[in-house]
Design a protein around this motif. Structure first.
Motif, mmCIF file in Angstrom:
data_model
loop_
_atom_site.group_PDB
_atom_site.id
_atom_site.type_symbol
_atom_site.label_atom_id
_atom_site.label_comp_id
_atom_site.label_asym_id
_atom_site.label_seq_id
_atom_site.Cartn_x
_atom_site.Cartn_y
_atom_site.Cartn_z
ATOM 1 N N LEU A 2 -1.947 -3.405 -5.848
ATOM 2 C CA LEU A 2 -0.954 -3.836 -4.868
ATOM 3 C C LEU A 2 -1.554 -4.646 -3.719
ATOM 4 C CD1 LEU A 2 1.439 -0.791 -4.747
ATOM 5 C CD2 LEU A 2 1.676 -2.930 -5.961
ATOM 6 N N ASP A 19 4.094 3.698 -4.230
ATOM 7 C CA ASP A 19 3.385 2.581 -4.830
ATOM 8 C C ASP A 19 3.310 2.720 -6.347
ATOM 9 O OD1 ASP A 19 3.113 1.811 -2.283
ATOM 10 O OD2 ASP A 19 0.934 1.950 -2.170
ATOM 11 N N PHE A 22 6.505 1.574 -7.701
ATOM 12 C CA PHE A 22 6.566 0.111 -7.632
ATOM 13 C C PHE A 22 5.802 -0.498 -8.794
ATOM 14 C CE2 PHE A 22 5.552 -4.141 -6.552
ATOM 15 C CZ PHE A 22 6.624 -4.591 -5.806
ATOM 16 N N GLU A 23 4.598 0.026 -9.041
ATOM 17 C CA GLU A 23 3.785 -0.538 -10.120
ATOM 18 C C GLU A 23 4.403 -0.284 -11.487
ATOM 19 O OE1 GLU A 23 -0.472 -0.225 -10.243
ATOM 20 O OE2 GLU A 23 -0.511 0.234 -8.105
ATOM 21 N N PHE A 26 6.993 -2.667 -11.863
ATOM 22 C CA PHE A 26 6.343 -3.966 -11.980
ATOM 23 C C PHE A 26 5.972 -4.260 -13.436
ATOM 24 C CE2 PHE A 26 2.636 -6.741 -11.946
ATOM 25 C CZ PHE A 26 3.009 -7.724 -11.051
ATOM 26 N N SER A 83 12.291 8.292 -10.193
ATOM 27 C CA SER A 83 12.441 8.034 -8.762
ATOM 28 C C SER A 83 13.079 9.219 -8.057
ATOM 29 C CB SER A 83 13.329 6.811 -8.535
ATOM 30 O OG SER A 83 12.859 5.714 -9.252
ATOM 31 N N ARG A 160 4.769 3.424 4.374
ATOM 32 C CA ARG A 160 5.851 3.227 3.403
ATOM 33 C C ARG A 160 7.128 3.952 3.853
ATOM 34 N NH1 ARG A 160 2.149 0.414 2.258
ATOM 35 N NH2 ARG A 160 1.068 0.241 0.264
ATOM 36 N N TRP B 393 13.743 -2.684 -8.645
ATOM 37 C CA TRP B 393 12.898 -2.109 -7.601
ATOM 38 C C TRP B 393 13.760 -1.534 -6.485
ATOM 39 C CZ3 TRP B 393 10.566 -6.683 -9.728
ATOM 40 C CH2 TRP B 393 9.252 -6.518 -10.191
ATOM 41 N N VAL B 399 11.423 3.295 -3.631
ATOM 42 C CA VAL B 399 10.883 1.949 -3.464
ATOM 43 C C VAL B 399 11.779 1.168 -2.509
ATOM 44 C CG1 VAL B 399 10.140 -0.121 -4.674
ATOM 45 C CG2 VAL B 399 9.925 2.084 -5.783
ATOM 46 N N TYR B 402 10.828 1.216 1.054
ATOM 47 C CA TYR B 402 9.868 0.228 1.545
ATOM 48 C C TYR B 402 10.472 -1.184 1.583
ATOM 49 C CZ TYR B 402 5.705 -2.578 2.083
ATOM 50 O OH TYR B 402 4.798 -3.486 2.545
ATOM 51 N N LEU B 403 11.279 -1.523 0.584
ATOM 52 C CA LEU B 403 11.708 -2.920 0.455
ATOM 53 C C LEU B 403 13.001 -3.248 1.198
ATOM 54 C CD1 LEU B 403 11.001 -3.506 -3.329
ATOM 55 C CD2 LEU B 403 9.619 -4.225 -1.385
ATOM 56 N N MET B 469 7.003 -7.863 -0.168
ATOM 57 C CA MET B 469 5.995 -6.852 -0.504
ATOM 58 C C MET B 469 5.020 -6.651 0.641
ATOM 59 S SD MET B 469 5.095 -7.911 -4.353
ATOM 60 C CE MET B 469 6.360 -8.514 -5.439
#
Ligand code: HEM
Ligand code: CU
Lengths: 240, 584
Positions: A2, A19, A22-23, A26, A83, A160, B393, B399, B402-403, B469
């Motif tokens: 990241l 994170d 997120f990954e 991703f 999540s 975060r 996301w 998540v 954060y976003l 990000m």
């Protein structure tokens, strides 16, 4: 990985979970996107118009459609379930607090109130400081968020953590910082012309430094902040 | 269909179209003219909204410096060309408001809805032509009110297009007084205009389809407009209610959203997003319909899974009502409720993915012709995939924490609204231009515009994901005030420079529209060799739409490359010997 995406360095205990999600998303997205785009480009090139050729009359294929739909649904539900537990850890339960703060958002400053050794707000021990939040490292900090005027949002990129700060509500969040240092707190909800630049510092200290800071500050308390003009008094603002 | 009698009665209309200038161009009741009026109004508004985007981009790349060429703007809007924070806030508020309410919706729903519905269902007019005229003019009044709000003391609204209370509920919080009131009034008036349109569309589609045109023979663009009209009909009252309450708070001294008097700030967000989420699909569904038609036409193949496409759009429209909380995950709403909204949001990605799959399936074994319209339609698909996937996301609640409220959201919005809706609009205008104006749009210019837009669009908006990000908040006027945003200053500069090229390139499209109107090659009746009914009448169609009798439909809209005929298309209204029996 990241860091390459410019993510700020993570310093909270739940940050790695965020994170990780997120990954995870991703990689799912990158793979699916690549497959879809390659398929699209191949189809676009392979079946470009050529003189004398006719397209093949195909009306659809329910089997393929069902497979594709089920696959997407399965992936998305899996992401949602994964999540779900992280979300519960961060915003629903979480560990009991060790340090307490009351945070008031107001146009365009953050007010941090430390309850003093008695741990109770609304007593003469209250210590209110603008735009500086001192916390000890590796301690669970619980914060009551409220606002004196409009909605703000308490955003600490390195933690975060984001939570809207709503007038008339007291919303509790928690975090545990794992590294000492100075970090930025920003407002992430439009709150007026001073929204940009409505920020504060998060100062994570070792327990000794934190205690020393407390002692010094109680010895020389800062001037109380000017009262905000259209203020709704925070009601029932004590830690649970 | 029982409309044959109505059609015959209307047929007489076609003969005496010697209406004066005013009745033809200004107070027209002809659905085709009203569609064009919506188009021109929206293009005009797009120039204003676009200009504001350019100014914002200047500010974000070169904060607190003078914008070249803007020294003439008087204080307090600008200081010798430098943008102060409240002006910046007013600009992104009005940019988004204009783009959403006065550009994308008027073109997709107002222009395409009006122009296409009667022509594609074989009707000579809308069900209520007078109401239709009223709808446009009420919409134009709303536009004038919105623009006038720039000139009142205190300037225009500055609390975001979402106008979260309490910020929007008291003048002291923003310093904006009548600007915000006019904003509310304008949108209420515009809502009335959209309601009139919706009722008209629904009635027309239900009652005035020509003989043989069953629901499952409708082109997907008509399906999408039908669903959209129902969504608007149901969602708009919610917005009107919320706006009325906000106005009461502002000028009546009530406290619906103000906690000091027992009000609830989150109520505004619930009301707004309960409207807003369906509204978001209003902005994408018609574009999906347009793109489906265009992809099928230029692949020379039936759309893959016609019925599933229709059902998927219905599914999206139904799920739209279960998702409003996805915008409020960090708002202080109960986190357990937020978890429910997370699941609802994930689910809506399923029909969206299905639709995408079917577009790709349509290309398979096609004979694809790359016209400017097709290129824009394919760009829609590619951009919509990126925009939609980035939503995953944000749907994940942790998540999202954060976003939310970062440039990730801004990137997402633009991938779906610009990359999606606007590319769909470019495709649709290019495709139906010959029918609207009787001339072809210039292909070369269209392709140049497409390529510049496609490249600079991605250069402008893709890096915004990276800004998000990095934690870059949206709606801030000077990112350089934050140390943690220092590393991304070069990205902001890059974005701004490509956005200037992107903005400038749009003049190519405008120029093409104007130039082709006078100089374009004359359009034949059916230049794309498509199947739907609008291509069975001269370009542009006369008053009453068909010079002779209205067409009768014998089959679905996507019979391309059918084995029944030698050509690679088979118009809906063409009577083949064999299918005659099937028709009655
Ligand atoms: C040249 C093209 C465009 C550029 C450079 C541009 C730029 C921007 C920027 C910089 C923002 C963020 C403002 C901020 O948060 O500080 C923004 C917000 C937004 N834009 Fe655009 N924009 C463009 C076109 C469009 C179009 C075509 C649409 C609509 C379909 C649109 C809809 C929006 C919306 C909905 C927002 C969110 C506003 C908010 O924060 O509430 N934009 N745009
Ligand atoms: Cu703020």
């Amino acid at each position: 990985m990241l860091e390459y995406l410019y993510f700020p360095h993570d310093i909270s205990t739940f940050g790695p979970q965020v994170d990780w999600l997120f990954e995870l998303i991703f990689w799912i997205v990158i793979v699916v996107w690549a497959v879809v785009m390659i398929a699209m480009l191949v189809l676009m090139i392979r079946y470009r118009a050529r003189p004398g050729r006719k397209a093949q009359y195909i009306e659809g294929n329910s089997r393929l459609e069902i497979i594709w739909t089920m696959a997407t649904a399965a992936i998305l539900l899996a992401v949602a379930f994964m999540s779900r537990s992280t979300w519960a850890d961060i915003k629903e339960h979480g560990p009991p607090g060790q340090v307490f703060y009351l945070v008031n958002g107001k146009q365009f400053n953050w007010e941090f109130t430390y309850p003093g050794p008695d741990g109770k707000f609304g007593t003469k021990h209250d210590l209110t400081i603008e735009n500086e939040l001192h916390v000890p490292v590796n301690k669970v900090v619980r914060i009551d968020l409220t606002s004196k005027d409009v909605i703000h949002s308490f955003f600490v990129p390195n933690l975060r953590l984001k939570q809207d700060v709503v007038p008339g509500h007291v919303i509790q969040v928690w975090f545990e910082a794992t590294e000492t240092g100075q970090y930025e707190i920003a407002c992430a909800e439009l709150c007026g012309f001073g929204h940009s630049g409505m920020k504060a510092d998060l100062i994570v200290q070792s327990q000794e430094d934190f205690d020393k800071w407390l002692k010094d500050t109680y010895a020389h308390p800062p001037a109380p902040p000017a009262p905000a003009a259209p203020a709704t008094p925070p009601q029932g603002a004590s830690p649970k | 269909m029982s409309s044959t009698a109505a059609v015959a009665a209307h047929g007489a209309h076609a003969e005496h179209h010697a209406l004066g200038f005013w009745r033809t161009y200004i107070f027209s009741q002809d659905h085709k003219m009203i569609g064009k009026q919506f188009l021109f109004m929206a293009l005009f508004m797009m120039a204003i909204g676009g200009l504001m985007a350019m100014l914002m981009r200047w500010e974000l790349a070169f904060p607190e410096t003078q914008v070249p060429g803007f020294q003439w703007v008087p204080e307090p809007f600008m200081y010798e060309g430098a943008i102060p924070p409240n002006t910046y806030n007013a600009m992104f508020t009005m940019h988004a408001t204009i783009m959403i309410f006065f550009v994308v919706i008027p073109i997709l729903v107002g222009c395409f809805g009006n122009f296409l519905i009667p022509l594609m269902i074989g009707a000579r007019e809308m069900a209520f032509p007078k109401l239709n005229m009223l709808s446009f003019w009420v919409g134009a009044v709303a536009g004038v009110i919105m623009l006038s709000s720039f000139f009142v003391p205190g300037g225009s609204a500055a609390s975001g297009w979402t106008s979260y209370a309490p910020l929007s509920a008291l003048a002291i919080y923003t310093g904006v007084d009548w600007g915000q009131n006019l904003w509310c009034i304008s949108i209420i008036v515009l809502g009335a205009s959209s309601l009139m349109g919706s009722i008209n569309y629904i009635t027309t589609i239900v009652n005035m389809r020509t003989q043989g045109l069953y629901f499952f023979r409708l082109p997907l663009v008509i399906w999408s407009l039908f669903i959209t009209a129902i969504l608007m009909l149901l969602a708009l009252p919610m917005l009107t209610t919320a706006l009325a309450l906000l106005l009461f708070d502002r000028i009546g001294g009530t406290h619906f959203f103000l906690p000091s008097g027992g009000g609830e700030p989150l109520l505004w967000q619930h009301l707004f997003w309960f409207f807003g989420q369906p509204e978001i699909y209003v902005m994408i569904l018609p574009a999906m319909g347009i793109v489906s038609d265009i992809i099928a036409t230029f692949s020379r193949k039936p759309i893959f899974g016609y019925r599933t496409m229709a059902y998927a759009m219905v599914a999206i429209a139904v799920l739209a009502w279960t998702e409003w909380g996805q915008h409020m995950l960090q708002s202080g709403m109960d986190p357990a409720l937020g978890a429910g909204f997370m699941f609802a949001t994930m689910i809506v990605a399923v029909p969206a993915a299905l639709v995408t799959f079917n577009w790709l399936g349509t290309l398979y074994k096609g004979n694809i012709r790359y016209t400017a319209a097709m290129m824009n339609a394919l760009a829609f698909v590619a951009m919509f995939v990126i925009g939609g996937m980035s939503g995953i996301w944000m749907a994940s609640a942790p998540v999202n924490m954060y976003l939310h409220s970062t440039y990730f959201v801004v990137a997402h919005i633009h991938y779906v609204l610009f990359g999606g809706s606007l590319f769909g609009i470019f495709a649709g205008i290019t495709y139906w231009y010959p029918k609207m104006f009787g001339r072809m749009m210039n292909e070369t210019l269209g392709k140049i515009h497409f390529w510049i837009t496609f490249v600079t669009f991605n250069c402008t908006f893709f890096p915004m994901y990276i800004l998000g990000m990095a934690g870059h908040m949206r709606r801030i006027y000077n990112p350089q005030q934050y140390d943690f945003l220092k590393p991304i200053i070069p990205i902001n500069e890059f974005i701004s420079i490509s956005s200037f090229v992107l903005g400038a390139a749009q003049f190519l499209f405008l120029a093409n529209i104007v130039w082709s109107c006078f100089k374009g090659a004359k359009a034949a009746e059916n230049p794309w060799r498509a199947n739907t009914l609008e291509w069975t009448t001269p370009s542009p169609p006369p008053h009453g739409n068909w010079p002779g009798t209205a067409p009768i439909v014998y089959r679905g809209p996507y019979e391309f490359s059918s084995p029944e005929v030698a050509e690679d298309y088979l118009p809906q209204s063409l009577l083949l010997k064999r299918s005659k029996a099937a028709a009655d």
